[in-house]
Every structure is written in C-alpha cells, then in structure tokens.
Write an enzyme that holds these catalytic residues in place. Structure first.
Site, PDB file in Angstrom:
ATOM      1  N   PRO A 156       0.979  -1.403  -0.329  1.00  0.00           N
ATOM      2  CA  PRO A 156      -0.436  -0.168  -0.160  1.00  0.00           C
ATOM      3  C   PRO A 156       1.531   1.809   0.338  1.00  0.00           C
ATOM      4  O   PRO A 156       0.483   1.819  -0.623  1.00  0.00           O
ATOM      5  CB  PRO A 156      -0.844  -0.060   1.771  1.00  0.00           C
ATOM      6  CG  PRO A 156      -0.498  -1.578   1.398  1.00  0.00           C
ATOM      7  CD  PRO A 156       0.637  -1.785   1.294  1.00  0.00           C
ATOM      8  N   GLU A 192       2.171  -8.676   8.169  1.00  0.00           N
ATOM      9  CA  GLU A 192       2.428  -6.466   8.163  1.00  0.00           C
ATOM     10  C   GLU A 192       3.035  -6.344   7.433  1.00  0.00           C
ATOM     11  O   GLU A 192       3.911  -5.118   7.543  1.00  0.00           O
ATOM     12  CB  GLU A 192       3.325  -6.593   9.840  1.00  0.00           C
ATOM     13  CG  GLU A 192       2.196  -6.364  11.035  1.00  0.00           C
ATOM     14  CD  GLU A 192       0.909  -4.892  10.273  1.00  0.00           C
ATOM     15  OE1 GLU A 192       1.527  -4.492  10.577  1.00  0.00           O
ATOM     16  OE2 GLU A 192      -0.082  -5.945  10.564  1.00  0.00           O
ATOM     17  N   ARG A 235      -2.843  -7.070 -21.247  1.00  0.00           N
ATOM     18  CA  ARG A 235      -3.861  -6.798 -22.249  1.00  0.00           C
ATOM     19  C   ARG A 235      -3.257  -5.620 -23.093  1.00  0.00           C
ATOM     20  O   ARG A 235      -3.489  -5.202 -24.722  1.00  0.00           O
ATOM     21  CB  ARG A 235      -5.225  -6.818 -21.918  1.00  0.00           C
ATOM     22  CG  ARG A 235      -5.411  -5.170 -21.241  1.00  0.00           C
ATOM     23  CD  ARG A 235      -6.839  -4.373 -20.814  1.00  0.00           C
ATOM     24  NE  ARG A 235      -7.651  -4.619 -21.006  1.00  0.00           N
ATOM     25  CZ  ARG A 235      -8.094  -3.519 -21.480  1.00  0.00           C
ATOM     26  NH1 ARG A 235      -7.557  -2.914 -21.482  1.00  0.00           N
ATOM     27  NH2 ARG A 235      -9.041  -3.283 -22.117  1.00  0.00           N
ATOM     28  N   ASP A 238     -10.387   2.190 -25.067  1.00  0.00           N
ATOM     29  CA  ASP A 238     -10.067   2.129 -23.736  1.00  0.00           C
ATOM     30  C   ASP A 238     -10.453   3.051 -22.730  1.00  0.00           C
ATOM     31  O   ASP A 238      -9.345   4.891 -23.270  1.00  0.00           O
ATOM     32  CB  ASP A 238      -8.816   1.753 -22.624  1.00  0.00           C
ATOM     33  CG  ASP A 238      -8.803   0.108 -23.537  1.00  0.00           C
ATOM     34  OD1 ASP A 238      -9.403  -0.401 -23.496  1.00  0.00           O
ATOM     35  OD2 ASP A 238      -8.179  -0.401 -22.926  1.00  0.00           O
TER      36      ASP A 238
END
Ligand code: ADE
Length: 248
Positions: free
Chosen positions: A88, A115, A153, A168
């Site tokens: 994160p 963690e 992709r 897209d």
C-alpha cells in the site's frame, strides 16, 4: 512477456490467469506465467517464512532469507525481469504505469502477507513498488493479478482487433463514451439517433463530446492532464457554463 509471482498462496492465481483472454494468451505463448511458493525457499523443518518485528509491535514480517533466495533463483533464469513489490506504500498503479510496464521483458511480483516485508528486502531486492489503491488488502496477490491483467491486455496480439485497447477509458486521458448495441429500441429506451445515422464524422464528434462530458462529470481531475484540442476546450467551457455535465 514473462510473469513470475512469489507468494505463500500460489493457488490463488490459477483461475484469474488461466481463464478467458489471459488463458488464451498463455496458450498462444504471448505471455508466460509461473506462481512460485515462497515456502519452497524456506529452510528448516518447519519452513518458516515469517517472524516477529524487532523492537516489538503487532503482526509478523516476511523474513529476508527465503525472499532473497527465491528472487535470486528466479532472476538467474530471467535476468531482464524487474522485481515488483506490492505494497500500500507503493506508487499508485494506473493505466500509464501499465503501458510503461508493458515494454518490460518480464516482471517478478513479490506478494506480501501479514504486516509486510523486512525492510532490507525493499531496499536491496526490489526495482519497483506499486499499490493498486488507497486501501489495505490481506496480501499482495490480488494486486499482482490486477497488474498482470492490465499489462497483459496491452501486449501485441493479446486482445483481438475487435477488442482493441486503443479506445479504452484512460488511453487518451479521458473516460470512454457510452456504447449501444441492438435492439435500437428496448423497453421504451432508444439508442441515440445519431448512432443510427451512418454519418461517421458526426458520430466521432458526438463520441468525443460524450467522453468530455462524462469525464467532466465523473473524473474532472483527468481533464488537467488530458490532451485537449481548442474545440474540446470550447465544448467544456460551454458545458461548465450551462452546468450540463452534472446529470451523467
Ligand atoms: N497489499 C496490501 N494492500 C495493498 C494495496 N492496496 N496495493 C498493493 N498491495 C497491497
């Protein structure tokens, strides 16, 4: 392009990577994929991969020894691959990052659990750190799947011509315009007249305006960096004056 993942739960990857478009890309040899079990590099009778943090605190950390051994062995087979840590705290992954990664020879994803990782792994073993969003997952596996999907992709041949990535959302810095298919009338809801007109110039302009209107309504932040023509800007100014984007 070669994808390797190092994870304590390699079985999580079999269905997302094995089905549909990615499954076909694997069959056709456009991508290769291997999920490695970190425990295979852990030594000792119990093959322990985690330990408590020095200095105390909650949670367990992935130990450096098995992670270094795993990455070094995989890298010896794929020296051109970059090592990607899912965390994160990493750079936010987006379509631009996906396009940049699509030019790599290979990616080795390190998926954390608990963690996270001993800091020496991040400092000495990792080329790139990515987060898939500002929320905390139970591990990096889902993030790695998201990244593998978004990068694959974009590789030549992975999408057929019919599903090309050029139109897209985000590929031109804007959200996509709406799409309609048959029937032209469904439960009293009709397809916009212009799409049935056969006038390709007017359809292209309508689609561009829809993209601008949608982006203004839903993701106005994208307009700061999207390449816009003078005509686009005039259209947006008109919309802002009339408050017209708020209904989308
Ligand atoms: N691991 C835990 N949360 C994550 C996130 N948001 N992105 C990438 N890896 C993660």
């Amino acid at each position: 392009m070669n994808f390797d993942v190092i994870s304590l739960f390699p079985a999580m990857f079999s269905s997302p990577i094995g089905e549909s478009i990615l499954g076909k890309a694997l069959e056709r040899g456009l991508i290769s994929f291997e999920a490695h079990n970190l425990r295979d590099w852990a030594t000792g009778r119990h093959q322990v991969t985690d330990d408590a943090p020095y200095g105390g605190g909650n949670g367990m950390l992935l130990k450096p020894e098995p992670v270094f051994a795993a990455v070094e062995e995989i890298r010896s087979r794929r020296p051109a691959s970059k090592v990607v840590m899912l965390t994160p705290q990493g750079k936010r992954f987006d379509q631009r990052e996906a396009s940049e990664l699509a030019s790599c020879d290979g990616l080795i994803f390190l998926c954390g659990r608990y963690e996270g990782f001993d800091e020496r792994i991040r400092q000495n073993l990792v080329d790139l750190e990515y987060s898939i969003g500002d929320y905390v997952l139970t591990g990096g596996e889902l993030g790695a799947m998201v990244m593998i999907d978004a990068v694959s992709r974009l590789l030549p041949g992975v999408l057929g011509g019919r599903d090309s990535a050029c139109a897209d959302s985000f590929s031109d810095g804007l959200l996509e315009h709406p799409h309609y298919t048959r029937p032209a009338e469904f439960r009293g809801m009709s397809v916009p007249e212009i799409l049935l007109s056969g006038d390709h110039g007017r359809i292209a302009r309508w689609r561009r305006e829809q993209q601008l209107e949608r982006t203004l309504a839903r993701r106005p932040d994208l307009l700061d960096s999207a390449p816009l023509s003078d005509e686009d800007r005039r259209f947006l100014d008109g919309l802002k004056q009339s408050g017209g984007a708020s209904r989308l």
